[in-house]
Design a protein around this motif. Structure first.
Motif, PDB file in Angstrom:
ATOM      1  N   ASP A  35      -1.728 -11.525  -0.343  1.00  0.00           N
ATOM      2  CA  ASP A  35      -1.279 -12.903  -0.168  1.00  0.00           C
ATOM      3  C   ASP A  35      -1.851 -13.418   1.150  1.00  0.00           C
ATOM      4  OD1 ASP A  35      -0.044 -15.332   0.049  1.00  0.00           O
ATOM      5  OD2 ASP A  35       1.992 -14.592  -0.271  1.00  0.00           O
ATOM      6  N   VAL A  36      -2.952 -14.158   1.046  1.00  0.00           N
ATOM      7  CA  VAL A  36      -3.664 -14.588   2.255  1.00  0.00           C
ATOM      8  C   VAL A  36      -3.459 -16.076   2.551  1.00  0.00           C
ATOM      9  CG1 VAL A  36      -5.402 -12.776   2.150  1.00  0.00           C
ATOM     10  CG2 VAL A  36      -5.773 -14.903   0.885  1.00  0.00           C
TER      11      VAL A  36
ATOM     12  N   LEU B 192      -6.532   0.291 -16.219  1.00  0.00           N
ATOM     13  CA  LEU B 192      -5.634  -0.859 -16.210  1.00  0.00           C
ATOM     14  C   LEU B 192      -4.948  -0.987 -14.861  1.00  0.00           C
ATOM     15  CD1 LEU B 192      -3.973  -0.583 -19.742  1.00  0.00           C
ATOM     16  CD2 LEU B 192      -5.699  -2.227 -19.007  1.00  0.00           C
ATOM     17  N   TYR B 193      -4.486   0.133 -14.324  1.00  0.00           N
ATOM     18  CA  TYR B 193      -3.852   0.108 -13.010  1.00  0.00           C
ATOM     19  C   TYR B 193      -4.876  -0.234 -11.934  1.00  0.00           C
ATOM     20  CZ  TYR B 193      -0.718   1.342  -9.204  1.00  0.00           C
ATOM     21  OH  TYR B 193       0.070   1.286  -8.082  1.00  0.00           O
ATOM     22  N   GLN B 194      -6.099   0.287 -12.098  1.00  0.00           N
ATOM     23  CA  GLN B 194      -7.175  -0.030 -11.158  1.00  0.00           C
ATOM     24  C   GLN B 194      -7.415  -1.537 -11.122  1.00  0.00           C
ATOM     25  OE1 GLN B 194     -10.663   2.094 -12.408  1.00  0.00           O
ATOM     26  NE2 GLN B 194      -9.525   3.950 -12.826  1.00  0.00           N
ATOM     27  N   PHE B 195      -7.539  -2.117 -12.314  1.00  0.00           N
ATOM     28  CA  PHE B 195      -7.874  -3.532 -12.393  1.00  0.00           C
ATOM     29  C   PHE B 195      -6.723  -4.405 -11.904  1.00  0.00           C
ATOM     30  CE2 PHE B 195      -9.016  -7.592 -14.298  1.00  0.00           C
ATOM     31  CZ  PHE B 195     -10.381  -7.609 -14.068  1.00  0.00           C
ATOM     32  N   GLN B 196      -5.494  -3.900 -11.984  1.00  0.00           N
ATOM     33  CA  GLN B 196      -4.359  -4.670 -11.484  1.00  0.00           C
ATOM     34  C   GLN B 196      -4.485  -4.896  -9.982  1.00  0.00           C
ATOM     35  OE1 GLN B 196      -0.325  -4.189 -13.076  1.00  0.00           O
ATOM     36  NE2 GLN B 196       0.342  -3.732 -11.001  1.00  0.00           N
ATOM     37  N   GLU B 197      -5.035  -3.911  -9.271  1.00  0.00           N
ATOM     38  CA  GLU B 197      -5.249  -4.082  -7.844  1.00  0.00           C
ATOM     39  C   GLU B 197      -6.257  -5.198  -7.575  1.00  0.00           C
ATOM     40  OE1 GLU B 197      -3.895  -2.273  -5.086  1.00  0.00           O
ATOM     41  OE2 GLU B 197      -2.439  -1.877  -6.656  1.00  0.00           O
ATOM     42  N   ILE B 198      -7.306  -5.252  -8.379  1.00  0.00           N
ATOM     43  CA  ILE B 198      -8.315  -6.292  -8.227  1.00  0.00           C
ATOM     44  C   ILE B 198      -7.718  -7.650  -8.594  1.00  0.00           C
ATOM     45  CG2 ILE B 198     -10.485  -7.151  -9.218  1.00  0.00           C
ATOM     46  CD1 ILE B 198     -11.379  -4.229  -9.350  1.00  0.00           C
ATOM     47  N   ALA B 199      -6.931  -7.687  -9.671  1.00  0.00           N
ATOM     48  CA  ALA B 199      -6.284  -8.931 -10.077  1.00  0.00           C
ATOM     49  C   ALA B 199      -5.304  -9.411  -9.007  1.00  0.00           C
ATOM     50  CB  ALA B 199      -5.564  -8.737 -11.407  1.00  0.00           C
ATOM     51  N   ASN B 200      -4.640  -8.491  -8.331  1.00  0.00           N
ATOM     52  CA  ASN B 200      -3.691  -8.860  -7.281  1.00  0.00           C
ATOM     53  C   ASN B 200      -4.408  -9.538  -6.121  1.00  0.00           C
ATOM     54  OD1 ASN B 200      -1.138  -8.911  -5.941  1.00  0.00           O
ATOM     55  ND2 ASN B 200      -1.721  -7.099  -4.778  1.00  0.00           N
ATOM     56  N   ILE B 201      -5.587  -9.029  -5.776  1.00  0.00           N
ATOM     57  CA  ILE B 201      -6.371  -9.651  -4.710  1.00  0.00           C
ATOM     58  C   ILE B 201      -6.830 -11.040  -5.131  1.00  0.00           C
ATOM     59  CG2 ILE B 201      -8.527  -9.474  -3.416  1.00  0.00           C
ATOM     60  CD1 ILE B 201      -8.126  -6.407  -3.501  1.00  0.00           C
ATOM     61  N   ALA B 202      -7.281 -11.150  -6.396  1.00  0.00           N
ATOM     62  CA  ALA B 202      -7.716 -12.452  -6.911  1.00  0.00           C
ATOM     63  C   ALA B 202      -6.566 -13.443  -6.919  1.00  0.00           C
ATOM     64  CB  ALA B 202      -8.291 -12.291  -8.320  1.00  0.00           C
ATOM     65  N   LEU B 203      -5.384 -12.970  -7.277  1.00  0.00           N
ATOM     66  CA  LEU B 203      -4.208 -13.838  -7.306  1.00  0.00           C
ATOM     67  C   LEU B 203      -3.856 -14.323  -5.908  1.00  0.00           C
ATOM     68  CD1 LEU B 203      -1.949 -15.011  -9.109  1.00  0.00           C
ATOM     69  CD2 LEU B 203      -0.625 -12.949  -8.635  1.00  0.00           C
ATOM     70  N   GLY B 204      -3.931 -13.429  -4.942  1.00  0.00           N
ATOM     71  CA  GLY B 204      -3.622 -13.815  -3.571  1.00  0.00           C
ATOM     72  C   GLY B 204      -4.581 -14.852  -3.031  1.00  0.00           C
ATOM     73  N   ARG B 205      -5.860 -14.659  -3.316  1.00  0.00           N
ATOM     74  CA  ARG B 205      -6.849 -15.635  -2.846  1.00  0.00           C
ATOM     75  C   ARG B 205      -6.701 -16.955  -3.599  1.00  0.00           C
ATOM     76  NH1 ARG B 205     -12.198 -11.672  -2.353  1.00  0.00           N
ATOM     77  NH2 ARG B 205     -11.380 -10.374  -0.660  1.00  0.00           N
TER      78      ARG B 205
ATOM     79  N   PRO C  91       4.469 -13.222  -7.644  1.00  0.00           N
ATOM     80  CA  PRO C  91       4.757 -11.825  -7.957  1.00  0.00           C
ATOM     81  C   PRO C  91       3.485 -11.094  -8.360  1.00  0.00           C
ATOM     82  CG  PRO C  91       5.460 -13.238  -9.751  1.00  0.00           C
ATOM     83  CD  PRO C  91       5.034 -14.146  -8.635  1.00  0.00           C
ATOM     84  N   LEU C  92       3.542  -9.784  -8.435  1.00  0.00           N
ATOM     85  CA  LEU C  92       2.372  -9.005  -8.828  1.00  0.00           C
ATOM     86  C   LEU C  92       1.918  -9.384 -10.233  1.00  0.00           C
ATOM     87  CD1 LEU C  92       3.365  -5.460  -7.534  1.00  0.00           C
ATOM     88  CD2 LEU C  92       1.416  -6.806  -6.751  1.00  0.00           C
ATOM     89  N   PRO C  93       0.607  -9.448 -10.473  1.00  0.00           N
ATOM     90  CA  PRO C  93       0.127  -9.704 -11.831  1.00  0.00           C
ATOM     91  C   PRO C  93       0.361  -8.495 -12.724  1.00  0.00           C
ATOM     92  CG  PRO C  93      -1.711  -9.157 -10.398  1.00  0.00           C
ATOM     93  CD  PRO C  93      -0.494  -9.259  -9.516  1.00  0.00           C
ATOM     94  N   ASN C  94       0.435  -8.736 -14.014  1.00  0.00           N
ATOM     95  CA  ASN C  94       0.610  -7.652 -14.975  1.00  0.00           C
ATOM     96  C   ASN C  94      -0.647  -7.539 -15.823  1.00  0.00           C
ATOM     97  OD1 ASN C  94       2.018  -5.625 -16.463  1.00  0.00           O
ATOM     98  ND2 ASN C  94       2.335  -7.112 -18.093  1.00  0.00           N
TER      99      ASN C  94
ATOM    100  N   TYR D   4       0.062 -13.695 -14.881  1.00  0.00           N
ATOM    101  CA  TYR D   4       0.491 -13.966 -13.510  1.00  0.00           C
ATOM    102  C   TYR D   4       1.201 -15.314 -13.454  1.00  0.00           C
ATOM    103  CZ  TYR D   4      -3.845 -16.787 -13.179  1.00  0.00           C
ATOM    104  OH  TYR D   4      -4.857 -17.692 -13.379  1.00  0.00           O
ATOM    105  N   SER D   5       1.841 -15.568 -12.325  1.00  0.00           N
ATOM    106  CA  SER D   5       2.580 -16.827 -12.178  1.00  0.00           C
ATOM    107  C   SER D   5       2.495 -17.328 -10.748  1.00  0.00           C
ATOM    108  CB  SER D   5       4.047 -16.658 -12.586  1.00  0.00           C
ATOM    109  OG  SER D   5       4.702 -15.729 -11.743  1.00  0.00           O
ATOM    110  N   TYR D   6       2.589 -18.627 -10.609  1.00  0.00           N
ATOM    111  CA  TYR D   6       2.690 -19.296  -9.312  1.00  0.00           C
ATOM    112  C   TYR D   6       3.941 -20.158  -9.323  1.00  0.00           C
ATOM    113  CZ  TYR D   6      -2.306 -18.305  -8.425  1.00  0.00           C
ATOM    114  OH  TYR D   6      -3.526 -17.705  -8.216  1.00  0.00           O
TER     115      TYR D   6
END
Length: 333
Positions: free
Chosen positions: A86-87, A149-162, A178-181, A300-302
């Motif tokens: 979350d940046v 899937l778990y690996q990509f969730q980390e990448i999706a989390n960074i994308a969501l934060g940006r 919240p964290l993406p699923n 994901y949600s905002y």
């Protein structure tokens, strides 16, 4: 500082735990503690003299903001380094105002960890003279194992934060995320999820297709809340006359494109996004009934912190797209 260092890693990601354990195993005189949520972190801080806590913001049970609000829990002067996807500028400011010493964005490098600790007065002593490259990002994909899937969730989390930072900068409003699923979902599961997303009485559903690098997908966006018009005004979208539907489409487009832009940067795949369209009920039903195989999904949600406006997004990609994502994850190992 000459005495041994005690460090607490508070993050719900087991990948971050493994990566930080690997990083600190290269140095002598380090005692590590781990917490998966803020409540566990506070308990650890109350029981042990912790020199430095690495703190994630988005966690279950109690998030990083909640931890900062409840500190201190002892008289020991623990230094705090926030590590977060979350940046948003407002997130950084809140952390600093609440007492955090430094803020590092995910993904972060070994050199950033090393130099930040040095700024806090911690001189790490290596166990050997073999110094690994400083620009290997943490968490390292070599630590991920086979759970793509778990690996990509980390990448999706960074994308969501940006993505949330882009939206927050535009609307001058803090966005909770919240964290993406990330999951593979079959027809029945997708139908249930789509039904849950679209059957709110005050929601508007929008669909938008995207392609890029062998990935073919469709985004389903559901906007709801009484302040959608105000939110659109903050973003600079006109609300004159009968243009409410256009404002909704513009907002939905931003919610999808901001995420895909960051995802594109990480995967080095340019995405092309089609014009979004508002969906009618019969279109939603027909689309869900046509699904007859598993799809790769990112949910994901905002949500605006102060305005009554929220957005749920479901990205759906076909089988061929899944293979592209698998190959991408393999290149990072």
């Amino acid at each position: 500082m000459s005495h041994d260092k005690t460090i607490l890693i508070c993050d719900d990601s087991r990948l971050v735990h493994r990566a930080m354990q690997k990083f600190f195993s290269e140095f002598t005189g380090i005692t590590l503690y781990f917490a998966e949520n803020g409540t566990q972190a506070l308990e650890c801080l109350a029981m042990h003299d912790v020199d430095v806590m690495f703190l994630d913001l988005t966690m279950p049970v109690l998030d990083g903001f909640g931890v900062l609000q409840q500190l201190p829990v002892s008289t020991y002067p623990t230094k705090i380094i926030v590590l977060s996807a979350d940046v948003q500028q407002r997130a950084v400011e809140r952390c600093v105002d609440a007492g955090a010493n430094y803020f590092l964005a995910k993904p972060f490098s070994r050199s950033q960890i090393y130099s930040t600790l040095k700024k806090l007065g911690f001189s790490l002593i290596r166990k050997s003279r073999d110094i690994p490259p400083e620009n290997n990002f943490i968490p390292s994909q070599a630590l991920y194992g086979n759970d793509y899937l778990y690996q990509f969730q980390e990448i999706a989390n960074i994308a969501l934060g940006r993505g949330s930072a882009i939206i927050s900068d535009h609307c001058r409003e803090f966005i909770t995320m919240p964290l993406p699923n990330v999951a593979m979902l079959g027809c029945g599961e997708l139908d249930m999820m789509i039904s849950n997303l679209t059957h709110r009485p005050d929601s508007t559903a929008i669909a938008q297709r995207f392609v890029g690098g062998g990935i073919h997908g469709e985004a389903l966006v559901c906007l709801y809340g009484s302040d959608i018009g105000l939110f659109g005004e903050r973003l600079g979208f006109s609300t004159f006359g009968d243009k409410k539907s256009e404002v909704i489409i513009d907002i939905a487009n931003l919610m999808v494109s901001s995420f895909l832009v960051s995802l594109s940067e990480q995967m080095n795949i340019p995405f092309s996004i089609r014009q979004p369209i508002c969906l009618e009920e019969y279109m939603i039903r027909g689309g869900s009934e046509a699904m007859n195989c598993e799809l790769f999904t990112i949910e994901y949600s905002y949500q605006s912190e102060k305005m009554d406006m929220a957005c749920d997004v479901l990205l759906m990609m076909d089988h061929d797209s899944t293979q592209v994502i698998r190959r991408f994850m393999e290149t990072l190992q």
